[in-house]
Motif scaffolding. Structure first.
Motif, PDB file in Angstrom:
ATOM      1  N   MET A  66       8.652 -18.746 -49.059  1.00  0.00           N
ATOM      2  CA  MET A  66       8.457 -18.847 -47.622  1.00  0.00           C
ATOM      3  C   MET A  66       7.739 -20.156 -47.334  1.00  0.00           C
ATOM      4  O   MET A  66       7.095 -20.728 -48.216  1.00  0.00           O
ATOM      5  CB  MET A  66       7.673 -17.649 -47.110  1.00  0.00           C
ATOM      6  N   GLY A  67       7.855 -20.623 -46.104  1.00  0.00           N
ATOM      7  CA  GLY A  67       7.222 -21.870 -45.766  1.00  0.00           C
ATOM      8  C   GLY A  67       6.997 -22.030 -44.280  1.00  0.00           C
ATOM      9  O   GLY A  67       7.497 -21.249 -43.469  1.00  0.00           O
ATOM     10  N   SER A  68       6.241 -23.082 -43.950  1.00  0.00           N
ATOM     11  CA  SER A  68       5.890 -23.375 -42.565  1.00  0.00           C
ATOM     12  C   SER A  68       5.458 -24.829 -42.465  1.00  0.00           C
ATOM     13  O   SER A  68       5.039 -25.431 -43.459  1.00  0.00           O
ATOM     14  CB  SER A  68       4.736 -22.465 -42.130  1.00  0.00           C
ATOM     15  N   ASP A  69       5.542 -25.361 -41.256  1.00  0.00           N
ATOM     16  CA  ASP A  69       4.956 -26.667 -40.996  1.00  0.00           C
ATOM     17  C   ASP A  69       3.437 -26.565 -40.925  1.00  0.00           C
ATOM     18  O   ASP A  69       2.747 -27.574 -41.006  1.00  0.00           O
ATOM     19  CB  ASP A  69       5.494 -27.248 -39.684  1.00  0.00           C
ATOM     20  N   GLY A  70       2.915 -25.362 -40.777  1.00  0.00           N
ATOM     21  CA  GLY A  70       1.471 -25.181 -40.694  1.00  0.00           C
ATOM     22  C   GLY A  70       0.922 -25.722 -39.397  1.00  0.00           C
ATOM     23  O   GLY A  70       1.592 -25.704 -38.362  1.00  0.00           O
ATOM     24  N   ASN A  71      -0.293 -26.250 -39.454  1.00  0.00           N
ATOM     25  CA  ASN A  71      -0.959 -26.721 -38.238  1.00  0.00           C
ATOM     26  C   ASN A  71      -0.591 -28.147 -37.856  1.00  0.00           C
ATOM     27  O   ASN A  71      -0.996 -28.618 -36.802  1.00  0.00           O
ATOM     28  CB  ASN A  71      -2.476 -26.621 -38.403  1.00  0.00           C
ATOM     29  N   CYS A  72       0.142 -28.845 -38.715  1.00  0.00           N
ATOM     30  CA  CYS A  72       0.587 -30.217 -38.435  1.00  0.00           C
ATOM     31  C   CYS A  72      -0.587 -31.133 -38.102  1.00  0.00           C
ATOM     32  O   CYS A  72      -0.506 -31.967 -37.202  1.00  0.00           O
ATOM     33  CB  CYS A  72       1.613 -30.246 -37.305  1.00  0.00           C
ATOM     34  N   GLU A  73      -1.678 -31.002 -38.830  1.00  0.00           N
ATOM     35  CA  GLU A  73      -2.874 -31.803 -38.560  1.00  0.00           C
ATOM     36  C   GLU A  73      -2.872 -33.071 -39.402  1.00  0.00           C
ATOM     37  O   GLU A  73      -2.710 -33.009 -40.623  1.00  0.00           O
ATOM     38  CB  GLU A  73      -4.137 -30.999 -38.878  1.00  0.00           C
ATOM     39  N   PRO A  74      -3.067 -34.218 -38.751  1.00  0.00           N
ATOM     40  CA  PRO A  74      -3.144 -35.472 -39.520  1.00  0.00           C
ATOM     41  C   PRO A  74      -4.279 -35.394 -40.541  1.00  0.00           C
ATOM     42  O   PRO A  74      -5.344 -34.860 -40.263  1.00  0.00           O
ATOM     43  CB  PRO A  74      -3.439 -36.535 -38.464  1.00  0.00           C
ATOM     44  N   GLY A  75      -4.013 -35.886 -41.733  1.00  0.00           N
ATOM     45  CA  GLY A  75      -5.049 -35.919 -42.764  1.00  0.00           C
ATOM     46  C   GLY A  75      -5.316 -34.587 -43.430  1.00  0.00           C
ATOM     47  O   GLY A  75      -6.317 -34.455 -44.143  1.00  0.00           O
ATOM     48  N   ALA A  76      -4.472 -33.585 -43.201  1.00  0.00           N
ATOM     49  CA  ALA A  76      -4.689 -32.284 -43.841  1.00  0.00           C
ATOM     50  C   ALA A  76      -4.612 -32.428 -45.355  1.00  0.00           C
ATOM     51  O   ALA A  76      -3.896 -33.282 -45.885  1.00  0.00           O
ATOM     52  CB  ALA A  76      -3.646 -31.278 -43.355  1.00  0.00           C
ATOM     53  N   ASP A  77      -5.375 -31.597 -46.052  1.00  0.00           N
ATOM     54  CA  ASP A  77      -5.364 -31.618 -47.509  1.00  0.00           C
ATOM     55  C   ASP A  77      -3.987 -31.287 -48.048  1.00  0.00           C
ATOM     56  O   ASP A  77      -3.258 -30.482 -47.469  1.00  0.00           O
ATOM     57  CB  ASP A  77      -6.365 -30.594 -48.067  1.00  0.00           C
ATOM     58  N   LYS A  78      -3.645 -31.892 -49.174  1.00  0.00           N
ATOM     59  CA  LYS A  78      -2.412 -31.565 -49.882  1.00  0.00           C
ATOM     60  C   LYS A  78      -2.603 -30.211 -50.550  1.00  0.00           C
ATOM     61  O   LYS A  78      -3.715 -29.821 -50.879  1.00  0.00           O
ATOM     62  CB  LYS A  78      -2.113 -32.624 -50.936  1.00  0.00           C
ATOM     63  N   PRO A  79      -1.488 -29.488 -50.776  1.00  0.00           N
ATOM     64  CA  PRO A  79      -1.605 -28.206 -51.482  1.00  0.00           C
ATOM     65  C   PRO A  79      -2.219 -28.432 -52.862  1.00  0.00           C
ATOM     66  O   PRO A  79      -2.015 -29.474 -53.482  1.00  0.00           O
ATOM     67  CB  PRO A  79      -0.153 -27.734 -51.619  1.00  0.00           C
ATOM     68  N   GLY A  80      -2.965 -27.462 -53.348  1.00  0.00           N
ATOM     69  CA  GLY A  80      -3.577 -27.593 -54.666  1.00  0.00           C
ATOM     70  C   GLY A  80      -3.908 -26.241 -55.258  1.00  0.00           C
ATOM     71  O   GLY A  80      -3.899 -25.225 -54.580  1.00  0.00           O
ATOM     72  N   GLY A  81      -4.182 -26.245 -56.540  1.00  0.00           N
ATOM     73  CA  GLY A  81      -4.600 -25.020 -57.210  1.00  0.00           C
ATOM     74  C   GLY A  81      -3.450 -24.143 -57.672  1.00  0.00           C
ATOM     75  O   GLY A  81      -3.665 -23.006 -58.070  1.00  0.00           O
ATOM     76  N   PHE A  82      -2.226 -24.659 -57.631  1.00  0.00           N
ATOM     77  CA  PHE A  82      -1.076 -23.885 -58.091  1.00  0.00           C
ATOM     78  C   PHE A  82       0.043 -24.843 -58.471  1.00  0.00           C
ATOM     79  O   PHE A  82       0.009 -26.026 -58.148  1.00  0.00           O
ATOM     80  CB  PHE A  82      -0.570 -22.916 -57.011  1.00  0.00           C
ATOM     81  N   SER A  83       1.026 -24.310 -59.161  1.00  0.00           N
ATOM     82  CA  SER A  83       2.227 -25.057 -59.500  1.00  0.00           C
ATOM     83  C   SER A  83       3.393 -24.095 -59.472  1.00  0.00           C
ATOM     84  O   SER A  83       3.254 -22.932 -59.849  1.00  0.00           O
ATOM     85  CB  SER A  83       2.099 -25.674 -60.895  1.00  0.00           C
ATOM     86  N   LEU A  84       4.546 -24.560 -59.015  1.00  0.00           N
ATOM     87  CA  LEU A  84       5.761 -23.770 -59.115  1.00  0.00           C
ATOM     88  C   LEU A  84       6.406 -24.110 -60.447  1.00  0.00           C
ATOM     89  O   LEU A  84       6.488 -25.277 -60.826  1.00  0.00           O
ATOM     90  CB  LEU A  84       6.713 -24.091 -57.967  1.00  0.00           C
ATOM     91  N   SER A  85       6.847 -23.099 -61.163  1.00  0.00           N
ATOM     92  CA  SER A  85       7.485 -23.300 -62.452  1.00  0.00           C
ATOM     93  C   SER A  85       8.973 -23.011 -62.315  1.00  0.00           C
ATOM     94  O   SER A  85       9.361 -21.917 -61.913  1.00  0.00           O
ATOM     95  CB  SER A  85       6.859 -22.380 -63.501  1.00  0.00           C
ATOM     96  N   LEU A  86       9.790 -23.997 -62.645  1.00  0.00           N
ATOM     97  CA  LEU A  86      11.232 -23.877 -62.544  1.00  0.00           C
ATOM     98  C   LEU A  86      11.786 -23.843 -63.976  1.00  0.00           C
ATOM     99  O   LEU A  86      11.560 -24.766 -64.747  1.00  0.00           O
ATOM    100  CB  LEU A  86      11.784 -25.074 -61.779  1.00  0.00           C
ATOM    101  N   THR A  87      12.473 -22.764 -64.325  1.00  0.00           N
ATOM    102  CA  THR A  87      13.082 -22.641 -65.649  1.00  0.00           C
ATOM    103  C   THR A  87      14.577 -22.857 -65.526  1.00  0.00           C
ATOM    104  O   THR A  87      15.277 -22.075 -64.881  1.00  0.00           O
ATOM    105  CB  THR A  87      12.788 -21.253 -66.267  1.00  0.00           C
TER     106      THR A  87
END
Length: 143
Positions: A66-87
């Motif tokens: 699932m996904g979203s544009d979120g709050n569209c705030e300039p300077g928002a933090d990049k996603p972190g603390g996870f990784s998607l694993s593609l096999t």
């Protein structure tokens, strides 16, 4: 119980969906924009975000995300603390998927054999999402 990744793209969701369609064959199953929220929902989109994606569901392979544009705030933090694993199914397709995701991104560990498999690599794509691309572990593999 089902756990699904929910990714926030800070105003770049449509671009990300198009990228994942082209590079990974993603299929958008559902999508709604901020403008689609009913007037009585209590949600008034910020000016300029009416056409941004409020929520979407998309499939890559057999996984729904699932996904979203979120709050569209300039300077928002990049996603972190996870990784998607593609096999991937095999070494050639794994390398192809790795290179596709790396387009415009940052390679953290190049596609290569490791002590556990013939193909593995790590990268952060152009949207700030970390990916680990691998092929199934071969119990007889030795580097």
């Amino acid at each position: 119980m089902l756990v699904q990744p929910y990714l926030f793209f800070n105003g770049r969701c449509e671009e990300a969906l198009n990228f994942y369609r082209e590079k990974l064959g993603a299929e958008v199953l559902f999508q709604t924009h901020f403008r689609d929220a009913p007037p009585d929902s209590g949600h008034t989109p910020a000016p300029g975000t009416e056409d941004k994606i409020m929520h979407c569901t998309f499939r890559i392979g057999t996984t729904e995300l699932m996904g979203s544009d979120g709050n569209c705030e300039p300077g928002a933090d990049k996603p972190g603390g996870f990784s998607l694993s593609l096999t991937a199914d095999d070494k050639a397709s794994g390398e192809k998927l790795f290179n596709a995701l790396a387009d415009g991104g940052n390679v953290m560990m190049p596609w290569q054999p490791t002590f556990w498999t013939e193909g593995f690599g790590m990268l952060v794509d152009r949207f700030g999402i970390m990916w680990m691309v691998t092929i199934p572990h071969d119990k007889g593999y030795k580097s």
